[in-house]
Design a protein around this motif. Sequence first.
Motif, PDB file in Angstrom:
ATOM      1  N   LEU A 154      29.152  53.619   4.700  1.00  0.00           N
ATOM      2  CA  LEU A 154      30.036  54.011   5.794  1.00  0.00           C
ATOM      3  C   LEU A 154      31.493  53.948   5.351  1.00  0.00           C
ATOM      4  O   LEU A 154      32.262  54.904   5.535  1.00  0.00           O
ATOM      5  N   ASP A 183      32.094  57.652  20.513  1.00  0.00           N
ATOM      6  CA  ASP A 183      30.672  57.659  20.268  1.00  0.00           C
ATOM      7  C   ASP A 183      29.810  57.651  21.518  1.00  0.00           C
ATOM      8  O   ASP A 183      28.709  57.154  21.510  1.00  0.00           O
ATOM      9  N   TRP A 208      30.933  51.417  13.001  1.00  0.00           N
ATOM     10  CA  TRP A 208      31.475  52.776  13.123  1.00  0.00           C
ATOM     11  C   TRP A 208      32.505  52.815  14.242  1.00  0.00           C
ATOM     12  O   TRP A 208      33.614  53.315  14.073  1.00  0.00           O
ATOM     13  N   ALA A 259      26.936  57.229  12.651  1.00  0.00           N
ATOM     14  CA  ALA A 259      27.533  56.720  13.889  1.00  0.00           C
ATOM     15  C   ALA A 259      26.535  55.863  14.659  1.00  0.00           C
ATOM     16  O   ALA A 259      25.440  55.595  14.186  1.00  0.00           O
TER      17      ALA A 259
END
Lengths: 123, 932
Positions: free
Chosen positions: B211, B318, B271, B266
């Motif tokens: 990530l 998100d 994240w 995600a």
Amino acid sequence: MEGIYAFCVGMLTACGIFLTLRGRTFSVVLGLTMLSYSVNLFLFASGRLSIDSAVILGESEVYADPLPQALVLTAIVIGFAMTAFVVILAMRARADLGNDHVDGKDPNEIAASMALNKKGEMN
Amino acid sequence: MNTLLWLPLLPLFGSLVPLLTARYHRNVCTLFTAMLPFIALLLVAEMTPDVLNGENQYAAAQWIPLLNLNIAFRLDGLSLLFSILILGIGLLVILYARYYLSSQDSIGKFYSFLMLFMFSMLGVVLSDNLLQMWMFWELTSISSFLLISFWGHKSEARKGARMALTITGAGGLSLLAGIIILGNVVDSYSLQVILDSGDFIRAHSAYPVILVLFLLGAFTKSAQFPFHFWLPHAMAAPTPVSAYLHSATMVKAGIFLMARMHPVLADTDLWFLIVSLTGLTTLLLGAYIALFKHDLKGLLAYSTISHLGLITLLLGLDTRLSTVAALFHIINHATFKASLFMAAGIIDHETGSRDMRQLNGLWKYMPHTATLAMVAASSMAGVPLLNGFLSKEMFFTETLHQEALGSLSWMIPVLATVGAVFAVAYSTRFIHDVFFNGEPINLPKTPHEAPRYMRVPVEVLVALCLLVGIFPGFIVGDLLYAASLAAINGPVPEYSLAIWHGFNYPLLMSFVATAGGLVIYYYRQPLFAFQANFSEPDAKQIFDDIVQNIIQRATTLFNFLENGSLQRYNYLLIALAVIMMAAPLMDLSSTLGTRPELPYNLVDITAAFLLVIGALTTVICHRNRMLALISLSIVGFIVSLAFARFSAPDLALTQLSVEVVTIVLLMLSLFFLPQRAQKQSNPRRVIRDLSISAVIGGLIGTICYALLTRPLNSISDFFVVNSKTGGGGTNVVNVILVDFRGFDTLGEITVLGIAALGIYKLIARMRLFMPSGDYKGRPWSNDAHPMMLAVLSQSLLPIALLVSAFIFLRGHNMPGGGFIAGLITSVAIIQQYIAHGVDWMKHRVKIDYQILIGSGIAIAALTGVGSWFFGKPFLTSWFDYFYWPIVGKFELASAMIFDLGVYLTVIGATMLILANLGKLTTSERPIQKEEE
């Protein structure tokens, strides 16, 4: 017997390495020659030691390992070619550079020229 | 051919078109350049209905299947959205640049770079393989470097381009690392496979690393804090480049990456934290700084940073809807920002200045452009009926639905509103400060309206702003849905693109933002004065300092490691070897193996003792070189005895004859090298070298002992069994050399020949000082060659040659063979040289050793080729037995011809080296010959 053999290989390696670490080309050549002895003996040892068992078919009961022998045989000859090349290179370096130091610069001469200014610890 | 493959290919070919057409009129060049992307856009349009219906398009070709590396393209909703942006805005920029670039600028070069960029950008969004995408990703960095530095005569253009390349290139490397780790986790680089294994990846222990590496790549590319500083400096590029790269495409590549990898990376707290906080910081910072920029393009650059931060924040939030909002804002930002950059370019072009302190009241001079710019800027501010308003409302809505920060969640909508306040303020400044607010001050040119067609691209974009703002669902609804489907990789939630949602919090936030922005702009003078208290950090200076610092550290390290002393390198290498060897040895539980040892006997011990003495003497007396050489020969002699003792007669013979040749060679060289060396090394170095030599000797000895005492498991039985039946010889070592492993031997004699020729060339031009005496100054003896030696060696010669012939012939069945026979022959000839001198030999031996080497290798190789005539593989051997009266039964084998080649090469090489070196000691020196 194996102990003595291994000791000799180690001894030759140590001497060879020490000589290759010297600053003058001829010592390095001697060291390389010595190292190639020890490398050849070491490679040969991978076939283990045996007495009176040359790999000539029909000449003895048991045979030594022929493969390391064949490899070492060519290694000896190539090793000679390499030693020769390095020697000639060393001579050529001396001819072109005027000294026989591996770096192509004689630290003694540099030290002498620097000695006027300060105490040089060149090596 | 698949239509999809043409999409990236057309711009790639297109990068050649402008170069070919640049010699014609500008309009011709522009027209031809625009042709290929236009066709590509038509192709996209053709495929659009399918994609909107959910049928993704694929095109793939195998490249390196072993590495999972395929050339693969896909067109799904997300790539469709980006392809339309890239091609559509690209076409407008081509038209715009036609009028923007002056007649001194090479328009062909510019278009070529632009098309190259278009190609790489399309590659990024269309790639179906991550490694391939990365390649295009780096290509965008490179082509953007070329574009930013288009005005290479300007220092700021060069510096800005370099900075952009450094930052985005470094991010690209980090992305590559992430891709490789990800590829190893999933065991595939195929995008589809990766997209489908999101849960697996998120649960994997390498997820945080992947990530962070991916985000580093995305953040650097999309100018997110703290990597945002390259974007304002990239404004040194021509304005069409800024309009294309820095609003619509390249800076969106990072956003694209985040959207593309959204299903995989995600949906975790990590994240959310990294992406949304970075986005929020960038949003606020960009919006704040933008207000204080006096340069038009500077204002737009920071505003771009701020909007990129907004999109990043949305991706980070998100919720499914926030992703939709992010994609929507990508479209909207691209349209209004590209048109604003173009408008700024027009203003710059027609007034000669971009400084807002000089630009005032332009409404009177260019009402048309002003109207367009004002509409676009209003969209940027988020005024209703324009597209910027819609996505901003969606953004506000999503910030309100956030609970991830716990009791601090209220801060997100508040800070989002603060960001919007500044967005309104700087947009108002763009409108009011430039087009109204009094009269222009000291402009280099009298402002006037831009050429008709230069305004067309702006008009198109502004029209889009309006159309999307008024009929959002009709214009972009399907496209947005398809893109969201691809980015979410799952069911898309319900959303409404309506203009009016009733009185609610988002509308209130918009109202607050507008009012607050206008107030801030009205009181801008005190704010500017306040801001003037802070010296603005010079990003260029800081960046340069960091780069210089890194270079300095690298130089220090470099100088430490590479100080020009070969001795030191040698030492470091050996030290490294010790470390590498010692580590695995620790795992060896016992040195002693299970194989029974041979008994000790006194003769062996004596020989070993001599060897040790010889080796030590060589070391201790290495400065007395003659003595050292003699001790060394003792060592070599014992080594050959050891071979003889331990059942290797061939080795013993070889070693013995090589030993003779080597020592003769070294003695010869000693004639030219100093025979004694002064004491060189200081004690500290001697101790250091002694200890490392002892350690490595101990290690090798240990390994050797461990090896010797372990049972042998060899493949050699094959050779022993097949030697007689397959190779026709009983000396297995020789059969291996000339038959089983004949190809190796062929290679080895070739090396020997090459080494000899190399030496020959080294000797040929050597200018050596010829010593007239030894190190003590005693002159060399001038005696003739001793008669005893001459007579003896002369009578020995035929015998030696006979022996070598014998050794050669019996080699296949008894110890001997080409190598040994060759060396014995050489020794016999060398002895003649020693006994009679070079002058004497010169008239008697007229062999060209170079030809000897060549013919030796040729014979060996031809023997190998010969087997082809019998339909067998290279170097297949043949043998048979014959009967001859008196002699009896004997064997003929093709391997003997091969061995003859070996024999000749060995003689040739040895003699070429020694005879030429020997010649140096006489007046017959090769250098004189060459100079004749």
